[in-house]
Design a protein around this motif. Structure first.
Motif, PDB file in Angstrom:
ATOM      1  N   LEU A  15      77.747  53.929 -68.465  1.00  0.00           N
ATOM      2  CA  LEU A  15      78.983  53.930 -67.683  1.00  0.00           C
ATOM      3  C   LEU A  15      79.058  55.253 -66.933  1.00  0.00           C
ATOM      4  O   LEU A  15      78.743  56.302 -67.489  1.00  0.00           O
ATOM      5  CB  LEU A  15      80.216  53.787 -68.580  1.00  0.00           C
ATOM      6  N   CYS A  16      79.481  55.195 -65.677  1.00  0.00           N
ATOM      7  CA  CYS A  16      79.598  56.399 -64.860  1.00  0.00           C
ATOM      8  C   CYS A  16      80.992  56.491 -64.253  1.00  0.00           C
ATOM      9  O   CYS A  16      81.532  55.504 -63.753  1.00  0.00           O
ATOM     10  CB  CYS A  16      78.577  56.387 -63.723  1.00  0.00           C
ATOM     11  N   ALA A  17      81.552  57.680 -64.291  1.00  0.00           N
ATOM     12  CA  ALA A  17      82.774  58.031 -63.580  1.00  0.00           C
ATOM     13  C   ALA A  17      82.628  59.508 -63.266  1.00  0.00           C
ATOM     14  O   ALA A  17      83.179  60.369 -63.941  1.00  0.00           O
ATOM     15  CB  ALA A  17      84.023  57.756 -64.414  1.00  0.00           C
ATOM     16  N   ALA A  18      81.820  59.785 -62.271  1.00  0.00           N
ATOM     17  CA  ALA A  18      81.368  61.146 -61.971  1.00  0.00           C
ATOM     18  C   ALA A  18      82.536  62.128 -61.913  1.00  0.00           C
ATOM     19  O   ALA A  18      83.584  61.812 -61.361  1.00  0.00           O
ATOM     20  CB  ALA A  18      80.617  61.156 -60.653  1.00  0.00           C
ATOM     21  N   PRO A  19      82.331  63.306 -62.540  1.00  0.00           N
ATOM     22  CA  PRO A  19      81.072  63.846 -63.084  1.00  0.00           C
ATOM     23  C   PRO A  19      80.813  63.509 -64.546  1.00  0.00           C
ATOM     24  O   PRO A  19      80.038  64.200 -65.196  1.00  0.00           O
ATOM     25  CB  PRO A  19      81.269  65.346 -62.891  1.00  0.00           C
ATOM     26  N   SER A  20      81.458  62.456 -65.070  1.00  0.00           N
ATOM     27  CA  SER A  20      81.237  62.053 -66.453  1.00  0.00           C
ATOM     28  C   SER A  20      80.338  60.831 -66.505  1.00  0.00           C
ATOM     29  O   SER A  20      80.370  59.981 -65.606  1.00  0.00           O
ATOM     30  CB  SER A  20      82.570  61.738 -67.146  1.00  0.00           C
ATOM     31  N   GLN A  21      79.544  60.732 -67.563  1.00  0.00           N
ATOM     32  CA  GLN A  21      78.717  59.550 -67.804  1.00  0.00           C
ATOM     33  C   GLN A  21      78.564  59.400 -69.312  1.00  0.00           C
ATOM     34  O   GLN A  21      78.590  60.386 -70.061  1.00  0.00           O
ATOM     35  CB  GLN A  21      77.354  59.671 -67.130  1.00  0.00           C
ATOM     36  N   VAL A  22      78.408  58.167 -69.751  1.00  0.00           N
ATOM     37  CA  VAL A  22      78.199  57.920 -71.172  1.00  0.00           C
ATOM     38  C   VAL A  22      77.111  56.872 -71.297  1.00  0.00           C
ATOM     39  O   VAL A  22      77.124  55.843 -70.630  1.00  0.00           O
ATOM     40  CB  VAL A  22      79.508  57.500 -71.883  1.00  0.00           C
ATOM     41  N   LEU A  23      76.109  57.177 -72.138  1.00  0.00           N
ATOM     42  CA  LEU A  23      74.969  56.298 -72.370  1.00  0.00           C
ATOM     43  C   LEU A  23      74.906  55.967 -73.852  1.00  0.00           C
ATOM     44  O   LEU A  23      75.116  56.845 -74.701  1.00  0.00           O
ATOM     45  CB  LEU A  23      73.663  56.953 -71.929  1.00  0.00           C
ATOM     46  N   PHE A  24      74.572  54.710 -74.158  1.00  0.00           N
ATOM     47  CA  PHE A  24      74.617  54.275 -75.549  1.00  0.00           C
ATOM     48  C   PHE A  24      73.720  53.064 -75.737  1.00  0.00           C
ATOM     49  O   PHE A  24      73.289  52.413 -74.769  1.00  0.00           O
ATOM     50  CB  PHE A  24      76.051  53.947 -75.964  1.00  0.00           C
ATOM     51  N   LEU A  43      78.123  61.150 -74.510  1.00  0.00           N
ATOM     52  CA  LEU A  43      79.055  61.405 -73.418  1.00  0.00           C
ATOM     53  C   LEU A  43      78.671  62.725 -72.784  1.00  0.00           C
ATOM     54  O   LEU A  43      78.694  63.767 -73.444  1.00  0.00           O
ATOM     55  CB  LEU A  43      80.492  61.467 -73.938  1.00  0.00           C
ATOM     56  N   MET A  44      78.296  62.674 -71.497  1.00  0.00           N
ATOM     57  CA  MET A  44      77.975  63.889 -70.765  1.00  0.00           C
ATOM     58  C   MET A  44      79.051  64.125 -69.707  1.00  0.00           C
ATOM     59  O   MET A  44      79.564  63.182 -69.111  1.00  0.00           O
ATOM     60  CB  MET A  44      76.614  63.784 -70.048  1.00  0.00           C
ATOM     61  N   HIS A  45      79.344  65.395 -69.498  1.00  0.00           N
ATOM     62  CA  HIS A  45      80.234  65.774 -68.410  1.00  0.00           C
ATOM     63  C   HIS A  45      79.509  66.832 -67.589  1.00  0.00           C
ATOM     64  O   HIS A  45      79.060  67.845 -68.139  1.00  0.00           O
ATOM     65  CB  HIS A  45      81.554  66.316 -68.941  1.00  0.00           C
ATOM     66  N   ALA A  46      79.370  66.566 -66.284  1.00  0.00           N
ATOM     67  CA  ALA A  46      78.500  67.374 -65.428  1.00  0.00           C
ATOM     68  C   ALA A  46      77.097  67.316 -66.038  1.00  0.00           C
ATOM     69  O   ALA A  46      76.488  66.255 -66.065  1.00  0.00           O
ATOM     70  CB  ALA A  46      79.034  68.777 -65.240  1.00  0.00           C
ATOM     71  N   ASP A  47      76.602  68.387 -66.597  1.00  0.00           N
ATOM     72  CA  ASP A  47      75.246  68.370 -67.144  1.00  0.00           C
ATOM     73  C   ASP A  47      75.203  68.865 -68.586  1.00  0.00           C
ATOM     74  O   ASP A  47      74.226  69.447 -69.031  1.00  0.00           O
ATOM     75  CB  ASP A  47      74.313  69.209 -66.269  1.00  0.00           C
ATOM     76  N   VAL A  48      76.287  68.602 -69.342  1.00  0.00           N
ATOM     77  CA  VAL A  48      76.353  68.997 -70.752  1.00  0.00           C
ATOM     78  C   VAL A  48      76.791  67.792 -71.583  1.00  0.00           C
ATOM     79  O   VAL A  48      77.717  67.064 -71.207  1.00  0.00           O
ATOM     80  CB  VAL A  48      77.351  70.162 -70.955  1.00  0.00           C
ATOM     81  N   ARG A  49      76.101  67.584 -72.709  1.00  0.00           N
ATOM     82  CA  ARG A  49      76.481  66.477 -73.599  1.00  0.00           C
ATOM     83  C   ARG A  49      77.632  66.923 -74.497  1.00  0.00           C
ATOM     84  O   ARG A  49      77.502  67.863 -75.281  1.00  0.00           O
ATOM     85  CB  ARG A  49      75.281  66.040 -74.444  1.00  0.00           C
ATOM     86  N   VAL A  50      78.724  66.220 -74.400  1.00  0.00           N
ATOM     87  CA  VAL A  50      79.933  66.574 -75.134  1.00  0.00           C
ATOM     88  C   VAL A  50      79.993  65.844 -76.478  1.00  0.00           C
ATOM     89  O   VAL A  50      80.351  66.428 -77.500  1.00  0.00           O
ATOM     90  CB  VAL A  50      81.186  66.258 -74.280  1.00  0.00           C
ATOM     91  N   LEU A  51      79.674  64.565 -76.479  1.00  0.00           N
ATOM     92  CA  LEU A  51      79.553  63.805 -77.716  1.00  0.00           C
ATOM     93  C   LEU A  51      78.120  63.302 -77.832  1.00  0.00           C
ATOM     94  O   LEU A  51      77.577  62.735 -76.875  1.00  0.00           O
ATOM     95  CB  LEU A  51      80.512  62.611 -77.746  1.00  0.00           C
ATOM     96  N   SER A  52      77.508  63.505 -78.978  1.00  0.00           N
ATOM     97  CA  SER A  52      76.124  63.081 -79.178  1.00  0.00           C
ATOM     98  C   SER A  52      76.002  61.929 -80.158  1.00  0.00           C
ATOM     99  O   SER A  52      74.931  61.326 -80.270  1.00  0.00           O
ATOM    100  CB  SER A  52      75.288  64.262 -79.684  1.00  0.00           C
ATOM    101  N   GLY A  53      77.068  61.622 -80.892  1.00  0.00           N
ATOM    102  CA  GLY A  53      76.996  60.549 -81.875  1.00  0.00           C
ATOM    103  C   GLY A  53      78.279  59.752 -81.943  1.00  0.00           C
ATOM    104  O   GLY A  53      79.383  60.304 -81.769  1.00  0.00           O
ATOM    105  N   TRP A  54      78.147  58.438 -82.164  1.00  0.00           N
ATOM    106  CA  TRP A  54      79.283  57.520 -82.348  1.00  0.00           C
ATOM    107  C   TRP A  54      78.817  56.394 -83.246  1.00  0.00           C
ATOM    108  O   TRP A  54      77.823  55.710 -82.936  1.00  0.00           O
ATOM    109  CB  TRP A  54      79.722  56.957 -80.998  1.00  0.00           C
ATOM    110  N   GLN A  55      79.489  56.221 -84.370  1.00  0.00           N
ATOM    111  CA  GLN A  55      79.179  55.131 -85.284  1.00  0.00           C
ATOM    112  C   GLN A  55      80.484  54.500 -85.750  1.00  0.00           C
ATOM    113  O   GLN A  55      81.457  55.195 -86.065  1.00  0.00           O
ATOM    114  CB  GLN A  55      78.393  55.636 -86.497  1.00  0.00           C
ATOM    115  N   LEU A  56      80.487  53.178 -85.793  1.00  0.00           N
ATOM    116  CA  LEU A  56      81.663  52.414 -86.227  1.00  0.00           C
ATOM    117  C   LEU A  56      81.380  51.788 -87.589  1.00  0.00           C
ATOM    118  O   LEU A  56      80.288  51.239 -87.821  1.00  0.00           O
ATOM    119  CB  LEU A  56      81.977  51.314 -85.208  1.00  0.00           C
ATOM    120  N   ALA A  57      82.344  51.866 -88.488  1.00  0.00           N
ATOM    121  CA  ALA A  57      82.226  51.211 -89.783  1.00  0.00           C
ATOM    122  C   ALA A  57      83.549  50.514 -90.108  1.00  0.00           C
ATOM    123  O   ALA A  57      84.631  51.011 -89.760  1.00  0.00           O
ATOM    124  CB  ALA A  57      81.885  52.213 -90.880  1.00  0.00           C
ATOM    125  N   ILE A  58      83.441  49.357 -90.724  1.00  0.00           N
ATOM    126  CA  ILE A  58      84.605  48.605 -91.193  1.00  0.00           C
ATOM    127  C   ILE A  58      84.503  48.498 -92.711  1.00  0.00           C
ATOM    128  O   ILE A  58      83.543  47.907 -93.233  1.00  0.00           O
ATOM    129  CB  ILE A  58      84.671  47.190 -90.562  1.00  0.00           C
TER     130      ILE A  58
END
Length: 640
Positions: A15-24, A43-58
């Motif tokens: 997903l892109c919404a410049a300058p943010s992008q998120v790849l998963f 989740l990257m903003h400009a050229d820095v990764r802000v979030l590197s991990g996302w896991q969902l548990a129920i």
């Protein structure tokens, strides 16, 4: 230290919404490594990764992933089946739908829980997050920084960063914990889901970056539905091609997601080259993208021209490859290092961006760019034309050529800029200075178009540039043509010894419509680029399948690049040869279907939709190629 390995991208969702992008991953998860290999997740903003991990548990278990879909501009939805819960069966279960929505500087998620179990069910919903603040240049070689230790939540908000990048996580009604591992932030909700009812949860992270070179664009983006409507009913058989509309719609949404600005000029929007590696201003890419879009939105060209014009060269400098009047290649926050390449933050190592800038200004003027905007850009035009005839020729042989003088810049500075891309027919790599065939076409068109602008606005010098263009055409005709009779074709390039680099490539197709060729030469080139050794059936191969250097998965020596195919289709349309474009356009439509309406940067030239594993997706000029094919379809409709 192990050899850097570039992360694979072909199975990721972006997903892109410049300058943010998120790849998963396709199931929505994000991890810094998979099977021991670094990823581009996060989740990257400009050229820095802000979030590197996302896991969902129920209730302590990962839910079973059911489906993923892009559901709107900057939006995706994931559907899951919860693990075994009391009272659940194969058709009576707890369902979780996660909507992930990205806007500039903001990622928000909504979780909807619905239950078909016959009685209320108590569950814990938990999302685990990590951050490493890794810069893009490290991500690109499969490396990452140490995980960040989160601070305790204050007033329901967790703030983290490095003083330049600042992020804030909020999760209403959630328990936010960093224990027992402070590098893992847990958002958890204890909820009771009644039978047949819905529970909604949500969280978000906002980001600011005071040191970024790029930022969000102001003003209006592309009017997606209006543009799609312009081409409805267009098809090669006089009726709507069902493949065109979804491809065009997705491409236009992607282009809006790539639309950004420099931090210094937020009103001058342009299209970032691509996600994730080229999520910034690239002269060549942004210019071609805007040129493809001229028939549907001339205003975007104005922003691109101004953004690049502000950065036009002012002095001669070896370290940056800058010269007065030259249009830049790429803009970064800091020095960019990738393998043996090391580029300064503002780098001018491109031979084609300057003539392409002139061509875009001329074409935008013809397409209706307001006269006041054209007048504002005339000083940049004059500087670019001066560069064309005084700085673009590295060895004074009358052709535009390049050579890297630093030893750590780009060895090749045309659009095929990988180190092994310029090859003779036997596969030998050419040595510079290199004069590319297509660049001479761009230069001719720029000189003639620039002269027309000078005349129209009462500026001096038009005759000089017309004479220069005429001389260039004569020199090109004498030096570049290979072969005999009807088998003649332009060489890919001249090498440093002025030998013809005689491999058959897609580059020659870029000459169509530039004016450099006469009618007979255009016929020869048009038929050559549409022959089976170049037309893969899924777009135009970058190199003939009979060439010694051909490899269907080589970055520039046999793959298919959709923008490359689109340039040739456009040239065939401009020269009145739309019928010869049929095979290439049909191949693009087949590829669009095969790649789920989002064309990557490139793919294999073998004739099957085999992805190039590190290709950007979305890529701006790939997305904009849909407009070129839509014009081809429209031309066919009008011929019926």
């Amino acid at each position: 230290m192990p050899q850097p390995v570039q992360p694979l991208l072909h199975q990721l969702v972006t997903l892109c919404a410049a300058p943010s992008q998120v790849l998963f991953a396709a199931d929505g998860s994000m991890m810094i490594e998979v099977d021991g290999r670094g990823t581009a997740h996060g989740l990257m903003h400009a050229d820095v990764r802000v979030l590197s991990g996302w896991q969902l548990a129920i209730s302590g278990r990962r839910p079973a992933h059911l489906a993923t879909a892009l559901t709107g501009e900057g939006q995706a939805q994931f559907s899951y089946l919860a693990p075994e819960l009391p009272g659940s069966t194969i058709d009576r279960f707890l369902r979780v739908d996660v909507t992930r929505e990205l806007s500039p500087g903001l990622l928000a998620e909504t979780l909807l829980l619905t239950s078909e179990i016959g009685e209320p069910v108590d569950v814990e919903v938990r999302i685990e997050l990590t951050s490493d603040l890794t810069p893009m240049e490290l991500i690109r070689i499969g490396r990452h920084r140490e995980a960040l230790a989160f601070e305790e939540a204050k007033s329901g908000t967790v703030t983290f960063g490095d003083g330049t990048v600042t992020a804030r996580i909020r999760a209403p009604n959630a328990d936010i914990s960093r224990l027992p591992d402070p590098t893992r932030l847990t958002l958890s909700w204890q909820v009771t889901v009644p039978a047949g009812e819905l529970i909604e949860l949500g969280w978000l992270v906002s980001v600011t970056d005071s040191g970024a070179a790029v930022g969000p664009a102001r003003g209006s983006g592309l009017a997606v539905e209006a543009i799609v409507g312009e081409f409805s009913g267009s098809g090669g058989a006089g009726e709507s091609d069902a493949r065109l509309e979804p491809w065009l719609r997705q491409s236009l949404h992607d282009l809006n997601g790539l639309r950004m600005s420099t931090a210094q000029a937020p009103d001058d929007a342009f299209f970032a080259a691509g996600s994730p590696w080229y999520f910034t201003l690239f002269g060549r890419d942004s210019l071609w993208t805007s040129r493809f879009l001229l028939p549907v939105d001339v205003a975007q060209a104005g922003g691109t021209l101004r953004a690049l014009g502000r950065l036009a060269g002012t002095t001669s400098e070896v370290a940056t490859a800058q010269d007065p009047g030259k249009i830049m290649h790429e803009l970064r926050r800091g020095t960019f290092t990738f393998n043996e390449i090391s580029l300064p933050p503002l780098y001018y190592g491109t031979i084609d961006a300057t003539p392409l800038w002139i061509c875009l200004l001329h074409d935008a003027w013809q397409a209706g760019l307001p006269e006041s905007e054209v007048i504002e850009l005339l000083p940049v035009l004059e500087g670019a034309l001066h560069w064309l005839v005084n700085h673009g020729d590295a060895d004074s042989d009358g052709f535009l050529e390049y050579i890297d003088a630093t030893g750590h810049g780009l060895a090749n500075q045309g659009w095929k800029d990988s180190g092994d891309s310029i090859r003779f027919a036997d596969g030998q790599i050419a040595e510079g200075p290199v004069a590319l065939c297509e660049v001479q076409g761009y230069a001719y068109e720029a000189a003639v178009g620039g002269a027309a602008l000078l005349d129209a606005f009462d500026r001096p010098g038009a005759a000089v540039y017309r004479d220069w263009a005429a001389t260039l055409a004569e020199r090109f005709r004498a030096a570049f043509w290979c072969g005999i009779g009807d088998e003649r074709y332009p060489a890919l390039a001249l090498d440093g010894a002025k030998r013809q680099v005689d491999s058959v490539t897609s580059n020659v197709g870029h000459l169509l419509g530039t004016g450099l060729l006469d009618a007979e030469e255009e016929d020869l080139v048009a038929r050559r680029v549409t022959a089976p050794d170049l037309d893969s059936g899924l777009g135009l191969r970058t190199m003939s399948s009979s060439a010694g250097g051909y490899n269907p998965l080589s970055y520039h020596c046999g793959t298919v690049w959709p923008h490359d195919t689109a340039i040739v289709i456009d040239g065939l349309l401009r020269t009145g040869r739309a019928d010869l474009a049929d095979g290439l356009a049909e191949g693009m439509l087949r590829a669009a279907l095969a790649f789920d309406w989002r064309l990557p940067e490139l793919w294999s030239g073998e004739g099957r939709p085999v992805p190039y594993p590190a290709a950007c997706r979305p890529q701006a000029w790939s997305a904009a190629s849909a407009v070129v094919v839509a014009r081809w379809a429209q031309a066919h409709t009008h011929q019926q």
